[in-house]
Design a protein around this motif. Structure first.
Motif, PDB file in Angstrom:
ATOM      1  N   ARG A 176      33.727  41.701  47.196  1.00  0.00           N
ATOM      2  CA  ARG A 176      34.846  42.284  46.477  1.00  0.00           C
ATOM      3  C   ARG A 176      35.152  41.423  45.269  1.00  0.00           C
ATOM      4  NH1 ARG A 176      38.546  42.364  50.310  1.00  0.00           N
ATOM      5  NH2 ARG A 176      39.652  40.472  49.692  1.00  0.00           N
ATOM      6  N   ILE A 177      35.169  42.042  44.115  1.00  0.00           N
ATOM      7  CA  ILE A 177      35.521  41.362  42.866  1.00  0.00           C
ATOM      8  C   ILE A 177      36.629  42.171  42.214  1.00  0.00           C
ATOM      9  CG2 ILE A 177      34.717  40.441  40.677  1.00  0.00           C
ATOM     10  CD1 ILE A 177      31.868  40.572  41.754  1.00  0.00           C
ATOM     11  N   ILE A 178      37.707  41.522  41.893  1.00  0.00           N
ATOM     12  CA  ILE A 178      38.879  42.181  41.328  1.00  0.00           C
ATOM     13  C   ILE A 178      39.168  41.581  39.955  1.00  0.00           C
ATOM     14  CG2 ILE A 178      41.279  42.835  41.739  1.00  0.00           C
ATOM     15  CD1 ILE A 178      39.359  43.784  43.903  1.00  0.00           C
ATOM     16  N   TYR A 179      39.543  42.444  39.010  1.00  0.00           N
ATOM     17  CA  TYR A 179      39.843  42.005  37.651  1.00  0.00           C
ATOM     18  C   TYR A 179      41.238  42.456  37.243  1.00  0.00           C
ATOM     19  CZ  TYR A 179      34.773  41.383  37.329  1.00  0.00           C
ATOM     20  OH  TYR A 179      33.468  40.989  37.537  1.00  0.00           O
ATOM     21  N   ALA A 180      41.844  41.647  36.402  1.00  0.00           N
ATOM     22  CA  ALA A 180      43.090  42.063  35.776  1.00  0.00           C
ATOM     23  C   ALA A 180      42.792  43.211  34.817  1.00  0.00           C
ATOM     24  CB  ALA A 180      43.722  40.892  35.028  1.00  0.00           C
ATOM     25  N   ASP A 181      43.754  44.093  34.662  1.00  0.00           N
ATOM     26  CA  ASP A 181      43.551  45.239  33.771  1.00  0.00           C
ATOM     27  C   ASP A 181      43.226  44.790  32.351  1.00  0.00           C
ATOM     28  OD1 ASP A 181      46.101  47.390  35.278  1.00  0.00           O
ATOM     29  OD2 ASP A 181      44.001  47.009  35.815  1.00  0.00           O
ATOM     30  N   SER A 182      43.775  43.674  31.941  1.00  0.00           N
ATOM     31  CA  SER A 182      43.598  43.197  30.570  1.00  0.00           C
ATOM     32  C   SER A 182      42.176  42.745  30.277  1.00  0.00           C
ATOM     33  CB  SER A 182      44.570  42.053  30.280  1.00  0.00           C
ATOM     34  OG  SER A 182      44.350  40.982  31.182  1.00  0.00           O
ATOM     35  N   VAL A 183      41.389  42.474  31.322  1.00  0.00           N
ATOM     36  CA  VAL A 183      40.021  41.989  31.100  1.00  0.00           C
ATOM     37  C   VAL A 183      38.975  42.910  31.696  1.00  0.00           C
ATOM     38  CG1 VAL A 183      40.911  39.633  31.135  1.00  0.00           C
ATOM     39  CG2 VAL A 183      39.832  40.562  33.189  1.00  0.00           C
ATOM     40  N   LYS A 184      39.400  43.927  32.406  1.00  0.00           N
ATOM     41  CA  LYS A 184      38.468  44.836  33.058  1.00  0.00           C
ATOM     42  C   LYS A 184      37.534  45.470  32.024  1.00  0.00           C
ATOM     43  CE  LYS A 184      40.463  46.710  36.454  1.00  0.00           C
ATOM     44  NZ  LYS A 184      41.349  47.584  37.275  1.00  0.00           N
ATOM     45  N   GLY A 185      36.253  45.461  32.332  1.00  0.00           N
ATOM     46  CA  GLY A 185      35.257  45.994  31.408  1.00  0.00           C
ATOM     47  C   GLY A 185      34.762  44.990  30.388  1.00  0.00           C
ATOM     48  N   ARG A 186      35.420  43.844  30.293  1.00  0.00           N
ATOM     49  CA  ARG A 186      35.001  42.818  29.328  1.00  0.00           C
ATOM     50  C   ARG A 186      34.527  41.538  30.016  1.00  0.00           C
ATOM     51  NH1 ARG A 186      38.617  40.598  26.016  1.00  0.00           N
ATOM     52  NH2 ARG A 186      40.404  40.911  27.412  1.00  0.00           N
ATOM     53  N   PHE A 187      35.146  41.192  31.139  1.00  0.00           N
ATOM     54  CA  PHE A 187      34.802  39.960  31.846  1.00  0.00           C
ATOM     55  C   PHE A 187      34.004  40.317  33.095  1.00  0.00           C
ATOM     56  CE2 PHE A 187      38.644  37.174  30.380  1.00  0.00           C
ATOM     57  CZ  PHE A 187      38.308  37.445  29.060  1.00  0.00           C
ATOM     58  N   ILE A 188      33.080  39.445  33.445  1.00  0.00           N
ATOM     59  CA  ILE A 188      32.259  39.641  34.644  1.00  0.00           C
ATOM     60  C   ILE A 188      32.239  38.349  35.444  1.00  0.00           C
ATOM     61  CG2 ILE A 188      29.989  40.251  35.556  1.00  0.00           C
ATOM     62  CD1 ILE A 188      29.449  41.663  32.868  1.00  0.00           C
ATOM     63  N   MET A 189      32.648  38.456  36.686  1.00  0.00           N
ATOM     64  CA  MET A 189      32.684  37.291  37.564  1.00  0.00           C
ATOM     65  C   MET A 189      31.554  37.393  38.568  1.00  0.00           C
ATOM     66  SD  MET A 189      35.845  35.935  39.884  1.00  0.00           S
ATOM     67  CE  MET A 189      35.769  34.344  40.742  1.00  0.00           C
ATOM     68  N   SER A 190      30.942  36.253  38.864  1.00  0.00           N
ATOM     69  CA  SER A 190      29.886  36.221  39.859  1.00  0.00           C
ATOM     70  C   SER A 190      29.906  34.866  40.550  1.00  0.00           C
ATOM     71  CB  SER A 190      28.517  36.477  39.218  1.00  0.00           C
ATOM     72  OG  SER A 190      28.214  35.489  38.264  1.00  0.00           O
ATOM     73  N   ARG A 191      29.223  34.816  41.684  1.00  0.00           N
ATOM     74  CA  ARG A 191      29.179  33.549  42.403  1.00  0.00           C
ATOM     75  C   ARG A 191      27.776  33.340  42.954  1.00  0.00           C
ATOM     76  NH1 ARG A 191      33.503  33.662  46.866  1.00  0.00           N
ATOM     77  NH2 ARG A 191      32.507  31.724  47.530  1.00  0.00           N
ATOM     78  N   ALA A 192      27.392  32.086  43.051  1.00  0.00           N
ATOM     79  CA  ALA A 192      26.126  31.699  43.648  1.00  0.00           C
ATOM     80  C   ALA A 192      26.441  30.638  44.687  1.00  0.00           C
ATOM     81  CB  ALA A 192      25.161  31.166  42.591  1.00  0.00           C
ATOM     82  N   ASN A 193      26.675  31.099  45.914  1.00  0.00           N
ATOM     83  CA  ASN A 193      27.117  30.165  46.948  1.00  0.00           C
ATOM     84  C   ASN A 193      26.112  29.039  47.188  1.00  0.00           C
ATOM     85  OD1 ASN A 193      29.468  31.583  47.300  1.00  0.00           O
ATOM     86  ND2 ASN A 193      28.747  32.719  49.095  1.00  0.00           N
ATOM     87  N   ALA A 194      24.846  29.369  47.082  1.00  0.00           N
ATOM     88  CA  ALA A 194      23.826  28.353  47.338  1.00  0.00           C
ATOM     89  C   ALA A 194      23.906  27.218  46.321  1.00  0.00           C
ATOM     90  CB  ALA A 194      22.440  28.988  47.320  1.00  0.00           C
ATOM     91  N   ASP A 195      24.358  27.555  45.126  1.00  0.00           N
ATOM     92  CA  ASP A 195      24.489  26.549  44.066  1.00  0.00           C
ATOM     93  C   ASP A 195      25.904  26.014  43.956  1.00  0.00           C
ATOM     94  OD1 ASP A 195      22.289  28.503  41.934  1.00  0.00           O
ATOM     95  OD2 ASP A 195      21.826  26.946  43.414  1.00  0.00           O
ATOM     96  N   ASN A 196      26.802  26.517  44.804  1.00  0.00           N
ATOM     97  CA  ASN A 196      28.211  26.117  44.743  1.00  0.00           C
ATOM     98  C   ASN A 196      28.808  26.333  43.358  1.00  0.00           C
ATOM     99  OD1 ASN A 196      28.556  25.376  47.426  1.00  0.00           O
ATOM    100  ND2 ASN A 196      27.861  23.291  47.077  1.00  0.00           N
ATOM    101  N   THR A 197      28.443  27.441  42.733  1.00  0.00           N
ATOM    102  CA  THR A 197      28.869  27.711  41.365  1.00  0.00           C
ATOM    103  C   THR A 197      29.418  29.122  41.242  1.00  0.00           C
ATOM    104  OG1 THR A 197      27.210  26.201  40.483  1.00  0.00           O
ATOM    105  CG2 THR A 197      28.121  27.806  38.963  1.00  0.00           C
ATOM    106  N   VAL A 198      30.457  29.231  40.456  1.00  0.00           N
ATOM    107  CA  VAL A 198      31.042  30.522  40.127  1.00  0.00           C
ATOM    108  C   VAL A 198      31.065  30.634  38.610  1.00  0.00           C
ATOM    109  CG1 VAL A 198      33.085  31.964  40.307  1.00  0.00           C
ATOM    110  CG2 VAL A 198      32.452  30.476  42.205  1.00  0.00           C
ATOM    111  N   THR A 199      30.761  31.800  38.097  1.00  0.00           N
ATOM    112  CA  THR A 199      30.766  31.980  36.654  1.00  0.00           C
ATOM    113  C   THR A 199      31.702  33.113  36.258  1.00  0.00           C
ATOM    114  OG1 THR A 199      28.885  33.486  36.726  1.00  0.00           O
ATOM    115  CG2 THR A 199      28.402  31.153  36.414  1.00  0.00           C
ATOM    116  N   LEU A 200      32.152  33.043  35.031  1.00  0.00           N
ATOM    117  CA  LEU A 200      32.959  34.103  34.439  1.00  0.00           C
ATOM    118  C   LEU A 200      32.412  34.354  33.041  1.00  0.00           C
ATOM    119  CD1 LEU A 200      35.414  35.971  34.900  1.00  0.00           C
ATOM    120  CD2 LEU A 200      36.781  34.276  33.667  1.00  0.00           C
ATOM    121  N   GLN A 201      31.785  35.503  32.868  1.00  0.00           N
ATOM    122  CA  GLN A 201      31.257  35.895  31.566  1.00  0.00           C
ATOM    123  C   GLN A 201      32.369  36.590  30.804  1.00  0.00           C
ATOM    124  OE1 GLN A 201      28.133  35.363  30.209  1.00  0.00           O
ATOM    125  NE2 GLN A 201      28.894  36.347  28.345  1.00  0.00           N
ATOM    126  N   LEU A 202      32.684  36.065  29.627  1.00  0.00           N
ATOM    127  CA  LEU A 202      33.753  36.617  28.803  1.00  0.00           C
ATOM    128  C   LEU A 202      33.111  37.311  27.606  1.00  0.00           C
ATOM    129  CD1 LEU A 202      35.039  34.254  30.464  1.00  0.00           C
ATOM    130  CD2 LEU A 202      36.533  33.840  28.534  1.00  0.00           C
TER     131      LEU A 202
END
Length: 130
Positions: free
Chosen positions: A57-83
């Motif tokens: 489940r990935i949830i976005y604020a209305d102000s960024v929906k369609g522009r920002f993309i969140m993802s996670r790589a648990n194996a790498d212990n990293t989370v990214t946010l593409q703006l």
């Protein structure tokens, strides 16, 4: 010791893109929900997006929906946010934070309870010029 560190912020022109990363250590990331927050000068910290511990489940604020993309790589212990398609209104310090599984990330970001987020990074500045 749990640590979160954001990186990738910077100065970009309106319409540009940035990729933020949140690198974690001292915890097993797949046990936690992750949230991205931002705080502009003179404003309260606000949730931008969140992702459940397994990433289902990935949830976005209305102000960024369609522009920002969140993802996670648990194996790498990293989370990214593409703006993408950045606007001057996106200018803020961006923070990542963790919440115990089952907490923190709800279907409606307006239900976010910041106190459920236990660990925070130091933040990374994003500045968008017009």
């Amino acid at each position: 010791q749990v640590r979160l560190m954001e990186s990738g912020g910077g100065l970009v022109q309106s319409g540009g893109s940035l990729r933020l990363s949140c690198t974690t250590s001292g915890l097993s990331l797949d046990n936690y929900a992750i949230g991205w927050f931002r705080q502009a000068p003179g404003k309260d910290r606000e949730p931008v997006s969140c992702i459940s511990n397994k990433g289902g489940r990935i949830i976005y604020a209305d102000s960024v929906k369609g522009r920002f993309i969140m993802s996670r790589a648990n194996a790498d212990n990293t989370v990214t946010l593409q703006l993408n398609s950045l606007e001057p209104e996106d200018t803020a310090v961006y923070y990542c934070a963790t919440a115990d599984s089952g907490y923190g990330c709800y279907d409606d970001l307006s239900s976010t309870r910041i106190h459920e987020y236990d660990y925070w990074g130091q933040g990374t500045q994003v500045t968008v010029s017009s």
